[in-house]
Design a protein around this motif. Structure first.
Motif, PDB file in Angstrom:
ATOM      1  N   HIS B 142       1.030  -1.054  -0.038  1.00  0.00           N
ATOM      2  CA  HIS B 142       0.185   0.224  -0.059  1.00  0.00           C
ATOM      3  C   HIS B 142       0.782   1.192   0.004  1.00  0.00           C
ATOM      4  CE1 HIS B 142      -2.827   2.694   2.132  1.00  0.00           C
ATOM      5  NE2 HIS B 142      -3.536   2.099   1.416  1.00  0.00           N
ATOM      6  N   GLY B 143       0.395   2.352  -0.344  1.00  0.00           N
ATOM      7  CA  GLY B 143       1.404   3.562  -0.389  1.00  0.00           C
ATOM      8  C   GLY B 143       1.513   4.068   1.118  1.00  0.00           C
ATOM      9  N   SER B 144       2.041   5.377   1.101  1.00  0.00           N
ATOM     10  CA  SER B 144       2.584   5.722   2.311  1.00  0.00           C
ATOM     11  C   SER B 144       1.998   6.921   2.881  1.00  0.00           C
ATOM     12  CB  SER B 144       3.971   5.960   2.459  1.00  0.00           C
ATOM     13  OG  SER B 144       4.342   6.842   1.279  1.00  0.00           O
ATOM     14  N   ALA B 145       0.519   6.906   2.415  1.00  0.00           N
ATOM     15  CA  ALA B 145      -0.138   8.204   2.764  1.00  0.00           C
ATOM     16  C   ALA B 145      -0.466   8.455   4.360  1.00  0.00           C
ATOM     17  CB  ALA B 145      -1.316   8.385   1.898  1.00  0.00           C
ATOM     18  N   PRO B 173       1.435 -12.615   5.603  1.00  0.00           N
ATOM     19  CA  PRO B 173       0.686 -11.688   5.126  1.00  0.00           C
ATOM     20  C   PRO B 173       1.437 -10.363   5.911  1.00  0.00           C
ATOM     21  CG  PRO B 173      -0.510 -12.279   6.860  1.00  0.00           C
ATOM     22  CD  PRO B 173       0.496 -13.451   6.615  1.00  0.00           C
ATOM     23  N   GLY B 174       1.293  -8.975   5.238  1.00  0.00           N
ATOM     24  CA  GLY B 174       2.043  -7.932   5.678  1.00  0.00           C
ATOM     25  C   GLY B 174       1.104  -6.826   5.879  1.00  0.00           C
ATOM     26  N   ILE B 175       1.458  -5.753   6.428  1.00  0.00           N
ATOM     27  CA  ILE B 175       0.969  -4.221   6.542  1.00  0.00           C
ATOM     28  C   ILE B 175       2.058  -3.366   6.428  1.00  0.00           C
ATOM     29  CG2 ILE B 175       0.919  -4.339   9.146  1.00  0.00           C
ATOM     30  CD1 ILE B 175      -1.882  -3.073   8.793  1.00  0.00           C
ATOM     31  N   LYS B 176       1.464  -2.238   5.755  1.00  0.00           N
ATOM     32  CA  LYS B 176       2.238  -1.095   5.488  1.00  0.00           C
ATOM     33  C   LYS B 176       2.163  -0.180   6.539  1.00  0.00           C
ATOM     34  CE  LYS B 176       4.800   1.714   2.764  1.00  0.00           C
ATOM     35  NZ  LYS B 176       4.375   2.231   1.422  1.00  0.00           N
TER      36      LYS B 176
END
Lengths: 567, 487
Positions: B142-145, B173-176
């Motif tokens: 996912h982006g970094s907003a 699984p991961g998360i940003k």
């Protein structure tokens, strides 16, 4: 903003002044002395539920089909129509549309006097962004929608109608396109819960602003709906000692619609979206159907395996108008444009149940033309007819009352002078709930058109409110017939009728103003590059000019327009 | 998420790529999977156990069955002659935004409810371009907003397969997460719109802490419920599920990897402290441009670092970046990978890895690990990929030169033993694709332009005397040909 408010007042005043000229919207009366009973004798009948019958009789009495067959007895009170050379089909169904709900007026500016505040931004799923699942096609159906007549003239007697806008726009209902009151139109409600995945805007527009957020939001809403049903039941059993569950209008409306077996309608057009929709419907464990479906030729077998019904958008993809002529579409895009019309044939072969809907098509005759392209791409005419009638009825659970010509069903019929999908065929008569309507031929241009009006046009004019601009998105046929839509500060509406005859053009939209649905006609001269003429509305006449954005004329117009106080 | 100024700095590179490799792509069909494949007579860079000259690799059912100098092809095996060529484990990009229809749910500061898996776009041509750069797996972020972004996943670049076939089976699984300027969004506020929270680095910390405090409470509610159910209590109402908090509970339980976008040392140390406070581990710091300043702390915390080779100064928080970052962190015992964060950069990650040999003096093997084994470990997929060893997935890239040379060009890329990119075939197919495109464009044009439109009757007579018969014939024939002439 201040200025706008002032202009609005001025305009309202002007409308009051002109209102004595206003004649109410025409009521849609069936013709003649309102016979209750008809018999079409000696016609070819295509019941759809069975094979066609040559020189047969169809008897219609008080809104119901009472006899079909070669030897059907004609009651003495029946008005007999000679069906020689005519074909009788079941009334056509537009399986997903908002025809029946008049185009809404543009939202009015804030009343507070200060600058218009941006609408409250959703901070997460709990704020239920863009969700109005309690709205209903049945509640909002209104006979003043001009498109009802246009659609009926095109052979459509029935629509699956739902409000538009938002992620949960509202509930779909089956409507018949005639009646004395709006309530007469409703055949069944609710039959569908359409979803849309469209986000309202980019960054900073509130949750959700991406497909990511939209999907997570819908998941959460289904979970919450499911939980609130359980929590409510749990509480009702023994309310003492536990906090009562919170009432939520979104959950309540969805819970009720799901209990009524309404189909969850999921948008999906290309193969990625289609596969995603199959997965989502499975995960949500709802009774679902897909709408869009134009790349179905790639995934028909997967849809068939899940037994999902499909509503196919008949607005086939084509090259965009007024784009950079140097821009080269990808091979994938080209293949899609080429093969999309073969989707219905592929679906039929794979055993998918499908119905057709008008999508973005503004003129009903183009709906049948689009279906003809599917027939040309391999779909049998019988299957095409079924997609317009019985299949649509089956998908939405009303096949017990309409969708075919059978004894006891609702008397929705289309009478033509030939095969429905032949271009030269004319629709003669339409029966909706047993009411007879002679189909109007749309006005035809007298002379061949000089030039082509297809494309986007910026129309500039001065209303009592001040300088204003609208955008007309026009499509012109080779014979000069104009269709399309017009986006104005007062809302967006489809063109009801229009043509270019020689260098003279005219087109009419119907839009909801303060006094209700109103015809607005644009007419004038086309000199090959620009439009010049007048707008006729509510007895007023306003001069307007039209140019294609990007042309030299439009650059000049923009400079001029800026003085008019446009943002 | 890519910074615009950074994208600009890449412009010459992008230009060169499109000049040299003009892939014209159709919707690909996935390759056949032969039951056995032999790559023979290659220089095999195993990454785990040195280099094998004139080596061969036998692949059976998508797995590496044998590696060595005297491997024989079984009957019926597909043989790839790689004489003079180099085989490496497929490159793994630890930070990628390709193959997705959306990147940011930027409306909220905690968007853990969204997941990249749902918006995978298997038709994104970047997948194919990455394959042409030897990449076989990528961590789709996912982006970094937002301080806490969406759920991430590792995919294999199985071009031509549907979205459901892309996820790397069994990858954790991961998360940003994101720290610093991007999530505080103070540089992105829109006049007239309400100010975004958080607007400072302090606010970012508070946002993450508040989210985990909430997740901890949520976990307790569920734990209590599950205990009661296990104890045989009946007639209980299960708690309401919250999709935002569920992935955070998984982080607390160690079931979901945290990949945190960051630049500055202070924010990195902040997240390490915060993670300790809540008892979870950060799996990787992404970008981590000031990682060399706190390499010892990173090594002690056992977190991975995934950085750029030599991008710096594209914004103030990147001013202290140096090209020695990867090497310095490696020397201090940090597990380091080099990533792309960009579809173009991903096509030459081999060169990006090679830069750490010049800047910091890493060995050939250490450099190669930066884009193979190290990212595999960071993503928890090293049992399956990252080296050329018996039993691992046959995800391989074949180059014409040493892959760390600037002259190296990928010849073939294999995933699960199937050839997903073949340079020779690609070049051979280009003419065919152009031909189909042209034919389709013509066909569609003639279908959209109605025949009558082409000869406006008003103009013709003025210009020339009317010739009624010859004119319509070609147009009619053309129109007639269109529907019948499907390829």
């Amino acid at each position: 903003m201040r200025l706008r408010r002032f202009q609005r007042c001025a305009f309202t005043l002007a409308l009051v002044v002109f209102s004595f000229l206003v004649i109410g919207p025409p009521l849609l009366h069936p013709q003649g002395g309102e016979p209750q009973c008809f018999a079409i004798r000696g016609a070819k009948v295509a019941p759809v539920s069975g094979p066609p019958i040559e020189s047969a009789t169809v008897v219609v009495s008080r809104g119901i089909i009472t006899a079909v067959g070669k030897d059907a007895a004609i009651p003495p009170e029946a008005l007999v129509i000679d069906g020689n050379g005519l074909t009788v089909y079941p009334g056509l169904v537009d399986a997903f549309t908002d025809v029946g709900i008049p185009a809404a007026a543009a939202p009015s500016p804030g009343e507070g006097g200060g600058p218009r505040r941006s609408p409250e931004q959703a901070r997460g799923p709990q704020d239920r962004p863009a969700s109005t699942p309690w709205r209903s096609g049945a509640d909002e159906a209104n006979l003043t929608d001009k498109r009802i007549e246009t659609w009926r003239d095109g052979g459509f007697t029935t629509v699956i109608c739902a409000p538009k806008g938002g992620l949960f726009p509202g509930q779909a209902a089956v409507l018949d396109l005639a009646g004395e009151r709006a309530g007469d139109m409703v055949v069944k409600s609710p039959v569908g819960i359409p979803l849309s995945f469209q986000t309202s805007g980019g960054f900073g527009s509130g949750f959700p602003d991406s497909l990511l957020g939209v999907l997570s939001y819908i998941h959460q809403v289904w979970l919450d709906t499911d939980w609130s049903i359980k929590a409510q039941a749990f509480y009702e059993k023994n309310p003492r000692g536990i906090a009562r569950p919170r009432y939520d209008r979104t959950e309540a409306a969805l819970a009720e619609a799901l209990e009524d077996q309404a189909l969850v309608l999921v948008p999906a057009n290309n193969s990625v979206e289609l596969r995603r929709a199959i997965e989502l419907i499975g995960r949500w464990q709802v009774k679902g159907a897909i709408y869009g479906g134009q790349m179905g030729y790639e995934v028909a077998s997967e849809i068939a395996a899940k037994k999902l019904p499909m509503l196919v958008d008949l607005k086939w993809p084509e090259s965009e108008k007024d784009t950079d002529p140097e821009a080269k579409p990808t091979l994938r895009t080209l293949r899609f444009r080429d093969r999309a019309p073969s989707t219905p044939a592929t679906l039929a072969k794979a055993g998918v149940k499908f119905a057709f809907y008008s999508g973005g098509i503004a003129a009903p005759k183009d709906i049948l033309k689009a279906a003809k392209r599917a027939v040309d791409a391999g779909l049998s005419p019988d299957a095409a007819l079924r997609a317009f009638t019985l299949s649509a009825a089956e998908i939405f659970g009303v096949a017990d009352r309409l969708g075919s010509i059978e004894n006891g069903k609702i008397a929705n019929l289309v009478v033509t002078d030939g095969d429905l999908f032949e271009e030269k065929t004319k629709i003669k008569t339409v029966f909706v709930d047993g009411r007879r309507f002679e189909a109007h031929e749309p006005e035809k241009p007298k002379d061949p058109p000089k030039g082509d009006l297809t494309g986007k046009w910026k129309l500039s004019y001065t209303s009592p409110e001040g300088a204003e601009e609208s955008t007309a998105d026009l499509t012109m046929d080779k014979d000069g017939t104009i269709s399309g839509s017009l986006a104005s500060p007062r809302g967006t509406a489809n063109i009801i009728s229009g043509y270019l005859s020689g260098d003279k053009f005219t087109f009419t939209i119907n839009i909801v103003l303060d006094q209700g649905p109103t015809d607005v006609t644009f007419s004038g001269t086309f000199d090959g590059t620009s439009l010049k003429g007048s707008i006729s509305v509510l007895g007023m006449s306003l001069d307007f000019t039209g140019v294609k954005p990007g042309s030299a004329e439009s650059a000049a117009a923009t400079v001029g327009g800026a003085q008019g106080g446009l943002p | 998420m890519l910074n615009p100024s950074r994208a600009l700095s890449q412009f010459p590179c992008v230009l060169c790529l499109f000049c040299s490799l003009c892939f014209s792509l159709a919707a690909a069909t996935p390759p056949d999977t032969p039951s056995s494949v032999l790559i023979q007579n290659a220089t095999v860079l195993t990454v785990s156990h040195g280099t094998i000259e004139h080596g061969s690799i036998l692949i059976k059912d998508g797995k590496i069955a044998e590696v060595g100098q005297s491997v024989k092809a079984p009957a019926g095996a597909q043989v790839i002659d790689a004489t003079g060529q180099f085989v490496i484990p497929g490159i793994i990009d630890c930070h990628s935004h390709i193959a997705s229809e959306a990147i940011n749910e930027g409306s909220v500061s905690v968007s853990s409810m969204v997941t990249m898996e749902e918006v995978l776009d298997p038709d994104d041509v970047s997948i194919y371009r990455d394959l042409a750069g030897g990449v076989t797996a990528a961590n789709i972020l996912h982006g970094s907003a937002n301080s806490i972004g969406g759920q991430t996943l590792v995919i294999k670049l199985r071009w031509g397969q549907p979205a459901s076939k892309l996820p790397f089976e069994g990858a954790p699984p991961g998360i940003k997460f994101a720290l610093g300027e991007n999530p505080k969004r103070s540089n992105f506020s829109i006049p007239g719109q309400p100010r975004h929270y958080p607007a400072t680095r302090m606010g970012v910390e508070e946002t993450i802490r508040a989210a985990f405090a909430e997740a901890r409470d949520y976990k307790k509610i569920w734990d209590d419920y599950n205990k009661s159910v296990a104890a045989g209590e009946k007639a209980l109402l299960p708690p309401r599920r919250d999709l935002k908090l569920e992935p955070l509970v998984e982080v607390l339980e160690g079931k979901r990897y945290v990949h945190a976008h960051c630049y500055r040392e202070d924010e990195i140390l902040m997240l390490l402290r915060l993670a300790k406070e809540f008892g979870f581990k950060v799996r990787t710091f992404q970008h981590v441009l000031e990682g060399y300043k706190i390499a010892d702390e990173l090594a002690a915390a056992g977190v991975g670092a995934s950085t750029f080779s030599d991008w710096w100064a594209y914004k103030v928080e990147a001013y202290d970046a140096i090209p020695y970052n990867a090497a310095l962190m490696t020397r201090r015992g940090v597990l380091v990978s080099v990533n792309s964060d960009d579809a173009e950069e991903a096509t030459h990650l081999n060169q990006e890895a090679a830069k750490s040999m010049k800047y910091g003096g890493l060995s050939h093997d250490e450099a190669l690990k930066m884009v193979t084994l190290n990212p595999a470990i960071q993503l928890g997929i090293d049992k399956r990929v990252g080296t050329i060893d018996v039993g691992k997935d046959a995800d391989l890239a074949i180059y014409n030169h040493d892959p760390l040379s600037a002259y190296a060009v990928v010849q073939k890329t294999l995933i699960d033993g199937s050839i997903y990119f073949d340079r020779e075939k690609d070049i051979a197919n280009r003419a065919e694709i152009e031909k189909e495109k042209k034919a389709l464009a013509e066909k569609l044009k003639s279908a959209e332009k109605k025949p009558e439109e082409k000869k406006p009757p008003e103009k013709k007579p003025e210009e020339k005397p009317k010739l009624p018969t010859p004119a319509p014939t070609p147009t009619t024939a053309q129109a007639g040909a269109a529907p019948g002439g499907a390829p």
